[in-house]
Design a protein around this motif. Structure first.
Motif, mmCIF file in Angstrom:
data_model
loop_
_atom_site.group_PDB
_atom_site.id
_atom_site.type_symbol
_atom_site.label_atom_id
_atom_site.label_comp_id
_atom_site.label_asym_id
_atom_site.label_seq_id
_atom_site.Cartn_x
_atom_site.Cartn_y
_atom_site.Cartn_z
ATOM 1 N N ARG A 1 -33.306 6.763 15.092
ATOM 2 C CA ARG A 1 -34.178 6.534 16.241
ATOM 3 C C ARG A 1 -35.239 7.622 16.385
ATOM 4 O O ARG A 1 -36.373 7.347 16.772
ATOM 5 C CB ARG A 1 -33.334 6.454 17.513
ATOM 6 C CG ARG A 1 -32.441 5.236 17.602
ATOM 7 C CD ARG A 1 -31.447 5.370 18.746
ATOM 8 N NE ARG A 1 -30.501 4.247 18.793
ATOM 9 C CZ ARG A 1 -29.230 4.362 19.166
ATOM 10 N NH1 ARG A 1 -28.739 5.555 19.513
ATOM 11 N NH2 ARG A 1 -28.445 3.299 19.180
ATOM 12 N N ALA A 2 -34.852 8.845 16.052
ATOM 13 C CA ALA A 2 -35.759 9.976 16.247
ATOM 14 C C ALA A 2 -36.736 10.168 15.094
ATOM 15 O O ALA A 2 -37.680 10.960 15.206
ATOM 16 C CB ALA A 2 -34.944 11.254 16.437
ATOM 17 N N SER A 3 -36.518 9.460 13.990
ATOM 18 C CA SER A 3 -37.323 9.699 12.788
ATOM 19 C C SER A 3 -38.369 8.627 12.535
ATOM 20 O O SER A 3 -38.885 8.511 11.416
ATOM 21 C CB SER A 3 -36.411 9.831 11.571
ATOM 22 O OG SER A 3 -35.626 8.658 11.393
ATOM 23 N N GLY A 4 -38.674 7.835 13.554
ATOM 24 C CA GLY A 4 -39.758 6.873 13.430
ATOM 25 C C GLY A 4 -39.371 5.494 12.941
ATOM 26 O O GLY A 4 -40.240 4.638 12.758
ATOM 27 N N HIS A 5 -38.098 5.244 12.719
ATOM 28 C CA HIS A 5 -37.677 3.899 12.322
ATOM 29 C C HIS A 5 -37.803 2.953 13.509
ATOM 30 O O HIS A 5 -37.534 3.317 14.658
ATOM 31 C CB HIS A 5 -36.230 3.908 11.828
ATOM 32 C CG HIS A 5 -36.072 4.556 10.493
ATOM 33 N ND1 HIS A 5 -36.001 5.929 10.333
ATOM 34 C CD2 HIS A 5 -35.978 4.029 9.238
ATOM 35 C CE1 HIS A 5 -35.858 6.211 9.043
ATOM 36 N NE2 HIS A 5 -35.837 5.081 8.370
ATOM 37 N N VAL B 1 -39.048 -4.520 13.294
ATOM 38 C CA VAL B 1 -40.224 -5.380 13.347
ATOM 39 C C VAL B 1 -39.766 -6.826 13.478
ATOM 40 O O VAL B 1 -38.909 -7.287 12.709
ATOM 41 C CB VAL B 1 -41.096 -5.190 12.093
ATOM 42 C CG1 VAL B 1 -42.277 -6.160 12.107
ATOM 43 C CG2 VAL B 1 -41.580 -3.750 12.005
ATOM 44 N N PHE B 2 -40.332 -7.540 14.433
ATOM 45 C CA PHE B 2 -39.983 -8.931 14.699
ATOM 46 C C PHE B 2 -41.073 -9.828 14.113
ATOM 47 O O PHE B 2 -42.241 -9.701 14.477
ATOM 48 C CB PHE B 2 -39.851 -9.178 16.200
ATOM 49 C CG PHE B 2 -38.643 -8.546 16.827
ATOM 50 C CD1 PHE B 2 -37.601 -9.331 17.324
ATOM 51 C CD2 PHE B 2 -38.528 -7.162 16.932
ATOM 52 C CE1 PHE B 2 -36.483 -8.750 17.901
ATOM 53 C CE2 PHE B 2 -37.412 -6.573 17.509
ATOM 54 C CZ PHE B 2 -36.387 -7.373 17.994
ATOM 55 N N THR B 3 -40.681 -10.738 13.216
ATOM 56 C CA THR B 3 -41.646 -11.588 12.521
ATOM 57 C C THR B 3 -41.251 -13.052 12.645
ATOM 58 O O THR B 3 -40.221 -13.461 12.094
ATOM 59 C CB THR B 3 -41.722 -11.217 11.027
ATOM 60 O OG1 THR B 3 -41.991 -9.816 10.893
ATOM 61 C CG2 THR B 3 -42.808 -12.020 10.332
ATOM 62 N N SER C 1 -35.902 -3.663 9.656
ATOM 63 C CA SER C 1 -36.132 -2.255 9.990
ATOM 64 C C SER C 1 -37.149 -1.636 9.040
ATOM 65 O O SER C 1 -37.055 -1.797 7.825
ATOM 66 C CB SER C 1 -34.824 -1.469 9.916
ATOM 67 O OG SER C 1 -33.884 -1.967 10.845
ATOM 68 N N GLN C 2 -38.108 -0.931 9.614
ATOM 69 C CA GLN C 2 -39.118 -0.230 8.830
ATOM 70 C C GLN C 2 -39.265 1.191 9.345
ATOM 71 O O GLN C 2 -39.318 1.392 10.564
ATOM 72 C CB GLN C 2 -40.448 -0.976 8.909
ATOM 73 C CG GLN C 2 -40.389 -2.380 8.327
ATOM 74 C CD GLN C 2 -41.729 -3.104 8.375
ATOM 75 O OE1 GLN C 2 -42.750 -2.518 8.713
ATOM 76 N NE2 GLN C 2 -41.718 -4.391 8.051
ATOM 77 N N GLY D 1 -31.668 -2.837 3.416
ATOM 78 C CA GLY D 1 -32.978 -3.390 3.747
ATOM 79 C C GLY D 1 -32.973 -4.852 4.139
ATOM 80 O O GLY D 1 -34.019 -5.504 4.188
ATOM 81 N N GLN D 2 -31.800 -5.406 4.452
ATOM 82 C CA GLN D 2 -31.721 -6.815 4.822
ATOM 83 C C GLN D 2 -32.407 -7.080 6.160
ATOM 84 O O GLN D 2 -32.666 -6.183 6.937
ATOM 85 C CB GLN D 2 -30.260 -7.275 4.902
ATOM 86 C CG GLN D 2 -29.517 -6.872 6.176
ATOM 87 C CD GLN D 2 -28.888 -5.500 6.114
ATOM 88 O OE1 GLN D 2 -29.154 -4.727 5.191
ATOM 89 N NE2 GLN D 2 -28.048 -5.181 7.080
ATOM 90 N N ARG D 3 -32.682 -8.340 6.407
ATOM 91 C CA ARG D 3 -33.187 -8.763 7.704
ATOM 92 C C ARG D 3 -32.088 -9.481 8.462
ATOM 93 O O ARG D 3 -31.207 -10.105 7.865
ATOM 94 C CB ARG D 3 -34.391 -9.689 7.547
ATOM 95 C CG ARG D 3 -34.084 -11.000 6.838
ATOM 96 C CD ARG D 3 -35.316 -11.868 6.672
ATOM 97 N NE ARG D 3 -35.029 -13.085 5.912
ATOM 98 C CZ ARG D 3 -35.928 -13.996 5.576
ATOM 99 N NH1 ARG D 3 -37.206 -13.818 5.924
ATOM 100 N NH2 ARG D 3 -35.589 -15.077 4.891
ATOM 101 N N ALA D 4 -32.126 -9.375 9.763
ATOM 102 C CA ALA D 4 -31.357 -10.270 10.628
ATOM 103 C C ALA D 4 -32.294 -11.400 11.040
ATOM 104 O O ALA D 4 -33.522 -11.259 10.960
ATOM 105 C CB ALA D 4 -30.840 -9.524 11.850
ATOM 106 N N ILE D 5 -31.743 -12.512 11.469
ATOM 107 C CA ILE D 5 -32.567 -13.624 11.929
ATOM 108 C C ILE D 5 -32.081 -14.038 13.314
ATOM 109 O O ILE D 5 -30.909 -14.383 13.493
ATOM 110 C CB ILE D 5 -32.520 -14.824 10.963
ATOM 111 C CG1 ILE D 5 -33.076 -14.416 9.587
ATOM 112 C CG2 ILE D 5 -33.317 -16.002 11.529
ATOM 113 C CD1 ILE D 5 -32.985 -15.509 8.534
ATOM 114 N N LEU D 6 -32.977 -13.969 14.278
ATOM 115 C CA LEU D 6 -32.685 -14.460 15.627
ATOM 116 C C LEU D 6 -32.926 -15.963 15.646
ATOM 117 O O LEU D 6 -34.051 -16.427 15.393
ATOM 118 C CB LEU D 6 -33.576 -13.760 16.644
ATOM 119 C CG LEU D 6 -33.480 -14.257 18.091
ATOM 120 C CD1 LEU D 6 -32.067 -14.130 18.635
ATOM 121 C CD2 LEU D 6 -34.470 -13.513 18.983
ATOM 122 N N VAL D 7 -31.872 -16.716 15.890
ATOM 123 C CA VAL D 7 -31.930 -18.177 15.927
ATOM 124 C C VAL D 7 -31.882 -18.594 17.397
ATOM 125 O O VAL D 7 -30.861 -18.411 18.075
ATOM 126 C CB VAL D 7 -30.758 -18.798 15.144
ATOM 127 C CG1 VAL D 7 -30.869 -20.318 15.128
ATOM 128 C CG2 VAL D 7 -30.719 -18.250 13.717
#
Length: 316
Positions: free
Chosen positions: A62-66, A69-71, A85-86, A92-98
């Motif tokens: 959290r403190a290091s700029g991560h 991103v919601f796409t 997360s970037q 490096g996987q993505r989660a998907i909000l359904v």
């Protein structure tokens, strides 16, 4: 899901807990003398990098700029939102909000959870459930569950890879098919004994229970001059692996078990664990046919030319 007496979510309580840098799984301690290695990465499906095992914490991320991103996903931008997360965290996987008619589901999970992410998810309707495909994406799922006060659905067969247990939030799936808020969660196995996929109408969220190949993602509709062309025959669209980083394929009996479940369902798109791995077709039945064809290619080229799976056909 949680009892009324459960303390409110407090991100500071767990901000120093150890998180594996390689897979992103959280351990319930900040004592590096107690946790010196990650047993998920020690499993032969995963790996420990040449630099060795190392850990970080949510507080450090959290403190290091991560940030997350919601796409919106082009196939259904109002109801499917990818969360990534970037800069990259762990796998490096993505989660998907359904966003279903019955409430929001988080398909798979990313490690980073912060107040900005919680606020954005709440703006999009919140969460009523989390479904995790397999142990490589267990990450910080209990942090998410406690923040949104919702259940997490996990395959019972894979519970041995949990670093934390919480009966108030974790629900272990024992059936091949489970309805979760109007979606259908299917247990295919293979990559892990309980590896899951989730069917949302005609969209199949596959994580890496199976994986889109470069030829599966290729554009075969036109040639370099713009002329219409047919997709070449005999090309694989998906791979089916016991270990992806170590490139160990699944055997024909595992693929047969996966197909016995999947052949009963219809889908027109697949959506993998990483950005850029969406396969969308317009012809009904075509993508299901490609899944079977890919299984048969893998079986045939692994030296099992007489296996019963080679006689299977895909119906719509």
């Amino acid at each position: 899901m949680a009892s009324p007496s459960e303390p409110s979510y407090d991100q500071n309580r767990t901000s120093s807990w150890l998180v594996c840098k390689t897979c992103g799984t959280q351990f319930p301690t900040d004592d590096k003398t107690k946790i010196t290695t990650c047993f998920i990465c020690d499993d032969p499906r995963q790996y420990v990098p040449p630099s060795g095992q190392s850990f970080v914490s949510l507080g450090t991320l959290r403190a290091s700029g991560h940030r997350n991103v919601f796409t919106p996903m082009p196939v259904d931008p109002e109801r499917l939102i990818a969360i990534n997360s970037q800069p990259k965290v762990a796998i490096g996987q993505r989660a998907i909000l359904v966003r279903t008619a019955q409430g929001g589901i988080l398909w798979d999970c990313v490690t980073l959870l912060d107040s900005e992410t919680i606020a954005r998810v709440e703006e999009l309707g919140g969460l009523k459930a989390i479904v995790i495909s397999h142990p490589h994406y267990y990450s910080t799922h209990l942090e998410w569950a406690r923040a949104f006060r919702c259940p997490v659905y996990l395959a019972a067969e894979d519970s041995r890879w949990l670093t934390q247990q919480d009966a108030r939030h974790q629900v272990f799936l024992t059936e091949t098919e489970t309805d979760v808020l109007g979606t259908t969660v299917l247990k295919l196995g293979g990559h892990f004994p309980g590896s899951l996929v989730m069917l949302f109408e005609d969209r199949l969220l596959i994580a890496d229970t199976f994986f889109a190949t470069p030829s599966g993602l290729g554009n075969w509709e036109t040639d370099a001059l713009g002329a219409v062309r047919e997709r070449p025959s005999g090309m694989s669209s998906f791979s089916f692996m016991w270990s992806y980083p170590n490139m160990i394929p699944l055997g024909p009996d595992d693929l047969q078990q996966m197909w016995r479940v999947l052949k009963n369902y219809q889908f027109n798109s697949t959506h993998g664990a990483f950005p850029g791995l969406d396969v969308v077709v317009q012809t009904p039945g075509e993508l299901k046919r490609r899944v079977l064809e890919s299984m048969q290619i893998q079986i045939r080229h692994s030296g099992h030319g007489e296996h019963a799976m080679l006689k299977e056909t895909a119906s719509w």
